[in-house]
Design an enzyme around this catalytic site. Structure first.
Site, short mmCIF file in Angstrom:
data_model
loop_
_atom_site.label_atom_id
_atom_site.label_comp_id
_atom_site.label_asym_id
_atom_site.label_seq_id
_atom_site.Cartn_x
_atom_site.Cartn_y
_atom_site.Cartn_z
N GLU A 123 0.86 -1.20 0.00
CA GLU A 123 0.00 0.00 0.00
C GLU A 123 0.90 1.25 0.00
O GLU A 123 1.94 1.25 0.67
CB GLU A 123 -0.83 -0.01 1.29
CG GLU A 123 -1.64 1.23 1.56
CD GLU A 123 -2.24 1.27 2.99
OE1 GLU A 123 -1.60 0.76 3.94
OE2 GLU A 123 -3.35 1.81 3.13
N LYS A 141 -9.42 2.16 -1.93
CA LYS A 141 -9.64 1.62 -0.57
C LYS A 141 -10.97 2.09 0.01
O LYS A 141 -11.27 3.29 0.01
CB LYS A 141 -8.48 2.06 0.32
CG LYS A 141 -8.49 1.46 1.73
CD LYS A 141 -7.21 1.87 2.44
CE LYS A 141 -7.08 1.30 3.85
NZ LYS A 141 -5.81 1.69 4.47
N GLU A 173 -6.07 8.75 7.68
CA GLU A 173 -6.50 8.39 6.32
C GLU A 173 -7.83 9.06 5.94
O GLU A 173 -8.04 9.40 4.79
CB GLU A 173 -6.63 6.87 6.20
CG GLU A 173 -5.28 6.21 6.10
CD GLU A 173 -5.38 4.77 5.65
OE1 GLU A 173 -5.89 4.51 4.56
OE2 GLU A 173 -4.94 3.89 6.43
N ASN A 181 0.26 -1.18 5.43
CA ASN A 181 1.17 -0.43 6.30
C ASN A 181 0.52 -0.45 7.68
O ASN A 181 -0.45 0.28 7.92
CB ASN A 181 1.26 1.05 5.89
CG ASN A 181 2.05 1.28 4.62
OD1 ASN A 181 3.27 1.41 4.64
ND2 ASN A 181 1.36 1.37 3.50
#
Ligand code: CDT
Length: 293
Positions: free
Chosen positions: A36, A116, A135, A186
């Protein structure tokens, strides 16, 4: 893949990816999974306020200029690959940013993209932490669903990091015929949301991947970016998992390292014909709450 620090250039990172691709090819690999956000450090750990600050981590165009040498080498070698990257696109005058992966075929053609869906962490900084997980600040929720892609080697599905913790991710792809799940991740060794023993971070990673493989009779190719990026440690444990749920290859280091396995896609067929024969045994009339609020 070992750590990528803030000071590392895209050119340095792409050279490392190419070196690993060459090694995989030399071992006979036809497909490679990269992590990723493979081209940069895992930047959602940092607080940035304006697009001018965080756009340096994003790619525009596919392949983006930085990716071109990787795309060219892979095509020359006839190796297909999955690559995670931060995607910035502008459509109808509106800019969107996604945490994306691309699947490139052995002939260099782009087979498809995944954006994602399960974005962990917060939009606003929690504060008073060693690092954040933002994120939701930098990415929109993916808008492509969980597609699967016909490749010369079978049908492949893609997901990204936190998606692996959600069984729905894999079941939807399996219902769409996926025989291989590719994913990059990650995962910080420390859970910022609540204290958790470090060993559980690795255990939950394995648990998610192994159960996804078994419960869907599919192969899993999972690639971590790991080691300490500018001092921020992430778990490793890149692995290839058979449809039986057994891990058949696992990275031993926290550096750039290639693991390979000769994956027979028919190995899981008996699972899909027996215990997980979806057509005969699923009881969807009782699954309603899964798609309700
Ligand atoms: N990249 C990513 O999705 N990492 C998450 C960390 C969760 S802790 C906020 C993961 O699920 O591994």
């Amino acid at each position: 893949m070992g750590p990528v620090h803030l000071a590392d250039t895209r050119q340095q990172v792409v050279s490392r990816l190419i070196e690993m691709l060459r090694e995989a090819h030399a071992r006979g690999a036809g497909w490679v999974t990269f992590p990723e956000l493979a081209l940069t450090t895992f930047f959602p750990r940092y607080v940035y306020d304006s697009p001018e600050e965080y756009d340096v981590f994003f790619e525009t165009g596919l392949p983006s200029p930085a990716m071109v040498p990787l795309f060219e080498t892979a095509k020359d070698l006839g190796v297909g690959f999955y690559l995670g990257y931060a995607e910035k696109i502008t459509e109808d005058g509106v800019t969107h940013r996604f945490n994306t992966s691309v699947l490139v075929g052995p002939d260099g053609s782009i087979l498809g993209k995944y954006r994602k869906i399960h974005l962990p962490g917060t939009k606003d900084p929690i504060g008073d932490l060693e690092f954040e997980h933002l994120e939701k600040r930098y990415f929109e929720v993916g808008d492509l669903g969980f597609p699967t892609f016909a490749t010369p080697s079978g049908r492949f599905g893609m997901c990204i990091c936190n998606d692996r913790r959600w069984p729905e991710t894999f079941r939807v792809m399996a219902l769409r015929g996926a025989e291989v799940f590719m994913l990059g991740y990650n995962t910080p060794t420390r859970n910022i949301h609540h204290p958790e023993p470090a060993h559980l971070r690795d255990f939950h990673n394995r648990l998610s991947l192994e159960s996804a493989a078994y419960q869907n009779g599919a192969w899993v190719m999972a690639a971590a970016k790991c080691g300490a990026e500018d001092g921020f440690a992430m778990i490793g444990g890149s692995a290839i998992i058979a449809p039986t749920g057994e891990t058949v290859a696992r990275a031993a280091s926290e550096d750039d390292e290639v693991i390979t396995h000769n994956c027979d896609l028919d190995f899981g067929a008996y699972i899909r014909r027996s215990v997980f024969d979806f057509a005969r045994h699923r009881r969807i009339e009782h699954y309603g709450p899964i798609t309700e609020q």
